[in-house]
Design an enzyme around this catalytic site. Structure first.
Site, PDB file in Angstrom:
ATOM      1  N   ARG A 216      69.350  82.914 140.873  1.00 30.43           N
ATOM      2  CA  ARG A 216      70.391  83.617 141.644  1.00 30.43           C
ATOM      3  C   ARG A 216      71.702  82.855 141.519  1.00 30.43           C
ATOM      4  O   ARG A 216      71.747  81.652 141.816  1.00 30.43           O
ATOM      5  CB  ARG A 216      70.033  83.669 143.136  1.00 30.43           C
ATOM      6  N   GLU A 218      74.113  82.074 143.280  1.00 26.16           N
ATOM      7  CA  GLU A 218      74.505  81.996 144.694  1.00 26.16           C
ATOM      8  C   GLU A 218      75.784  81.186 144.808  1.00 26.16           C
ATOM      9  O   GLU A 218      75.790  79.998 144.507  1.00 26.16           O
ATOM     10  CB  GLU A 218      73.421  81.287 145.519  1.00 26.16           C
ATOM     11  N   ARG A 224      69.998  75.776 152.104  1.00 19.59           N
ATOM     12  CA  ARG A 224      68.829  76.611 151.793  1.00 19.59           C
ATOM     13  C   ARG A 224      69.018  77.543 150.591  1.00 19.59           C
ATOM     14  O   ARG A 224      68.181  78.406 150.333  1.00 19.59           O
ATOM     15  CB  ARG A 224      68.427  77.415 153.020  1.00 19.59           C
ATOM     16  N   HIS A 225      70.142  77.386 149.916  1.00 17.25           N
ATOM     17  CA  HIS A 225      70.374  78.207 148.720  1.00 17.25           C
ATOM     18  C   HIS A 225      70.500  77.325 147.486  1.00 17.25           C
ATOM     19  O   HIS A 225      71.236  76.345 147.493  1.00 17.25           O
ATOM     20  CB  HIS A 225      71.682  79.008 148.836  1.00 17.25           C
ATOM     21  N   GLU A 361      64.548  82.104 157.160  1.00 17.94           N
ATOM     22  CA  GLU A 361      63.755  83.076 156.407  1.00 17.94           C
ATOM     23  C   GLU A 361      63.083  82.365 155.232  1.00 17.94           C
ATOM     24  O   GLU A 361      63.733  81.645 154.492  1.00 17.94           O
ATOM     25  CB  GLU A 361      64.699  84.170 155.877  1.00 17.94           C
ATOM     26  N   SER A 364      60.448  87.657 152.317  1.00 19.73           N
ATOM     27  CA  SER A 364      60.774  89.016 152.732  1.00 19.73           C
ATOM     28  C   SER A 364      59.988  89.991 151.872  1.00 19.73           C
ATOM     29  O   SER A 364      59.532  89.645 150.784  1.00 19.73           O
ATOM     30  CB  SER A 364      62.276  89.271 152.665  1.00 19.73           C
ATOM     31  N   ARG A 412      61.739  76.766 150.138  1.00 19.50           N
ATOM     32  CA  ARG A 412      62.128  76.960 151.548  1.00 19.50           C
ATOM     33  C   ARG A 412      60.927  76.748 152.462  1.00 19.50           C
ATOM     34  O   ARG A 412      61.044  76.208 153.560  1.00 19.50           O
ATOM     35  CB  ARG A 412      62.666  78.375 151.762  1.00 19.50           C
TER      36      ARG A 412
END
Ligand code: AMO
Length: 438
Positions: A216, A218, A224-225, A361, A364, A412
Site C-alpha cells: 500500500r 500509504e 500502524r501503517h 483495527e 476487516s 498489527r
C-alpha cells in the site's frame, strides 16, 4: 581421543564439566583484568562466559583477547568448568581461539549499550540492531504465529493458496496503489488478494487462505501503517452470514494467542511481554452503537463518519475498562466500504466488520456481493469502470456461491499482542514513505 562436543548457550550445562567443548558466536564484551580475561560470547540463545586465567591460558589466546574487537565472530575450543560466578553455572576455559570474522571499529551502533539509539539509526543498521535478543524474540514469536495460523486453518478444511502480487487492477482504492512498468504495460503491486480469493470461490475450492505480502502506498506516517505488510486472508463459500466468517477468525486468533503463551515462554520473558488471552466470545458492537459510545465520551462524530484513529482508540479504552481486548465493530455504512461488500438492503449499512485489538483495527472483512448485477451496480456507484474488472466479474457470471472473508494484518496483530509501540518493530526491514533501504 575424546570427541569435542559442539555446544550453544542453550545446550552447555554444568553436566559438561571437564568435557572439551567448542562454542561459537559474537564477542559481546571482553574484559582484560591483568591476571584474568573474560569474554562474553553471544549466540542465538544467550551468553557463554569464556574465562581465561593468565596462568592457565596459552599466551597467544591472551593476545587475541587483549585486542579482540567487540562483535567479532569467534570460535572457542576449551574445557567446560562448573562456575558459581557464571550465570549459566558453567564457563569455558579456552585452549584454542579462532577469530572467524573480525568486526571493524567503531560499530555503527552498540548492541548492549543502554543509550537510547534513534529509531532511524537502528533501522539503518538493522542487522546490528537485530543482534539484541529482545528484538529477535519478536521474530521468533512471529514465526510461531504464522505456524499456528497455518495449523488452525488447515484443521478447519482451508487450502493454502498463493495469488499474484503483480496485478492489473487494484481492489482497495486507487490512492494507495504502487504503479510499475510490466513489459509494455502498466501494472500494480497487489494491495490484497481480494479479487483472486473471491474468484477462487467459484471454483469449488470453498475455503482458502493466503499469508503473503500486501503493498500500500500509504502516505501517512503512523505507528500502524507501512507500505509492505503480511496479510493473512481467508475466504469461505456457502456461508449463511458474516457470522460464519467472524467465528473462524475468533477461533483462529484465540488458538494463536493461546499457542504463543504456551510455546513462546522463553521469547516472552526475553521481551518482557505479558500476553493475555482476550476474553471470548468477542463482543459485537454495531457501528451505530460504536459512534454513540465514543460520542458519550466527548468525541465529535456524526453517524456516517469514519471512527478514525481517535475513535478506535477511545473505543479501545472503553472496551478495556470492561475487560475486553478484542471486539467486533460491524455493519459499517455501505458508503464507507469497498464495492465487493454486500449492502444491508433497506438500510445505509453493509454486511461488514472490523476486528479491533486494544484500540486498533487488526482485521476487516464481511459478506461479499456475489450477485453479478448487484456487484456491477455497486462498482458503478463507487465510480469504478466494470470493464477494467472483466477477469474478476466473469467468475460471478457462471455460478458463484455466497461467500465472505477477511484480511488480517499480521504485524498489527503482533504489535498489539506484544504491546509494541510501533508496527515497524514487528517487521525485519520495514518499508514506508521514506524508507526503502536496507
Ligand atoms: P483492509 O484494507 O482493511 O481490508 O486491510 C486488512 C488489514 O490489513 C492491515 N493493513 C495494514 N497493515 C499495515 N500497514 C498498512 N498500510 C495496512 N493496511 C491494511 C490491517 C487491516 O485490518 N480486502 C480487505 C479484506 C477483506 O475484506 O477480506 C482488505 O484488504 O490490519
Amino acid at each position: 581421543m575424546s570427541e569435542v562436543a559442539i555446544r550453544t548457550s542453550k545446550t552447555l550445562t554444568p553436566a559438561d564439566a571437564d568435557a572439551e567443548v567448542v562454542v561459537q558466536g559474537w564477542a559481546q564484551d571482553v574484559r582484560n583484568l591483568g591476571g584474568i580475561s573474560f569474554l562474553q560470547l553471544r549466540d542465538r540463545y544467550g551468553i557463554i562466559q569464556i574465562t581465561a586465567p593468565r596462568k592457565k591460558t596459552a599466551p597467544e589466546i591472551m593476545e587475541v583477547m587483549a585486542s579482540l574487537p567487540r562483535e567479532s565472530v569467534v570460535r572457542v575450543i576449551g574445557t567446560a568448568k562448573a562456575s558459581a560466578q557464571a550465570k549459566s553455572g558453567v564457563e569455558v576455559l579456552p585452549t584454542r581461539m579462532e577469530v572467524i570474522s573480525a568486526a571493524a571499529a567503531p560499530l555503527p551502533m552498540g548492541v548492549i549499550d543502554k543509550v537510547n539509539v534513534e529509531p532511524d539509526t537502528r533501522f539503518n543498521h538493522r542487522f546490528m540492531d537485530l543482534r539484541k535478543p529482545e528484538l529477535r524474540a519478536v521474530f521468533e514469536i512471529k514465526s510461531t504465529v504464522l505456524n499456528l495460523i497455518d495449523m488452525y486453518l488447515v484443521d478447519n478444511g482451508f487450502v493454502e493458496v498463493f495469488t499474484p502480487k503483480l496485478v492489473a487492477s487494484g481492489a482497495e482504492g486507487g490512492a494507495t496503489l504502487f504503479e510499475l512498468r510490466y513489459f509494455d504495460k502498466c501494472a500494480y503491486l497487489a494491495q490484497s488478494p481480494q479479487l483472486y480469493k473471491q474468484m477462487l470461490m467459484s471454483t469449488g475450492m470453498d475455503r482458502v487462505f493466503e499469508i503473503g505480502p500486501a503493498f500500500r502506498a500509504e502516505p501517512s506516517d503512523t505507528v500502524r501503517h507501512v507500505s509492505e505488510f503480511i496479510s493473512f486472508d481467508g475466504e469461505m463459500a456457502f456461508i449463511e452470514s458474516q457470522r460464519d466468517v467472524q467465528k473462524m477468525i475468533e477461533g483462529c486468533t484465540q488458538s494463536v494467542i493461546k499457542g504463543v503463551i504456551e510455546q513462546c515462554d522463553h521469547q516472552l520473558k526475553v521481551l518482557g511481554a505479558d500476553v493475555e488471552l482476550p476474553k471470548a466470545p468477542y463482543p459485537i458492537i454495531p457501528y451505530e452503537e460504536a459512534v454513540e459510545m465514543v460520542k458519550a465520551e466527548g468525541m465529535k462524530i456524526a453517524l456516517g463518519d469514519d471512527l478514525g484513529t481517535e475513535g478506535e482508540k477511545l473505543l479501545g479504552e472503553i472496551m478495556s475498562r470492561q475487560g475486553n481486548d478484542m471486539y467486533w465493530i460491524e455493519e459499517y455504512p455501505e458508503e464507507a466500504k469497498p464495492f465487493y461488500i454486500m449492502e444491508k438492503d433497506g438500510t445505509p449499512y453493509s454486511y461488514s466488520f472490523d476486528l479491533d485489538y486494544k484500540g486498533q483495527e487488526i482485521s476487516s472483512g464481511g459478506q461479499r456481493e456475489h450477485r453479478y448485477d448487484r456487484l456491477v451496480a455497486r462498482m458503478e456507484k463507487k465510480g469504478l469502470d466494470p470493464d477494467s474488472f472483466t477477469f474478476y466479474l466473469e467468475a460471478f457470471k457462471f455460478g458463484m456461491p455466497p461467500h465472505g472473508g477477511w484480511g488480517l494484518g499480521v504485524e498489527r496483530f503482533i504489535q498489539k499482542m506484544l504491546d509494541l509501540p510501533n508496527i515497524r518493530e514487528a517487521i525485519l526491514f520495514p518499508r514506508d514513505r521514506i524508507r526503502l533501504i536496507p
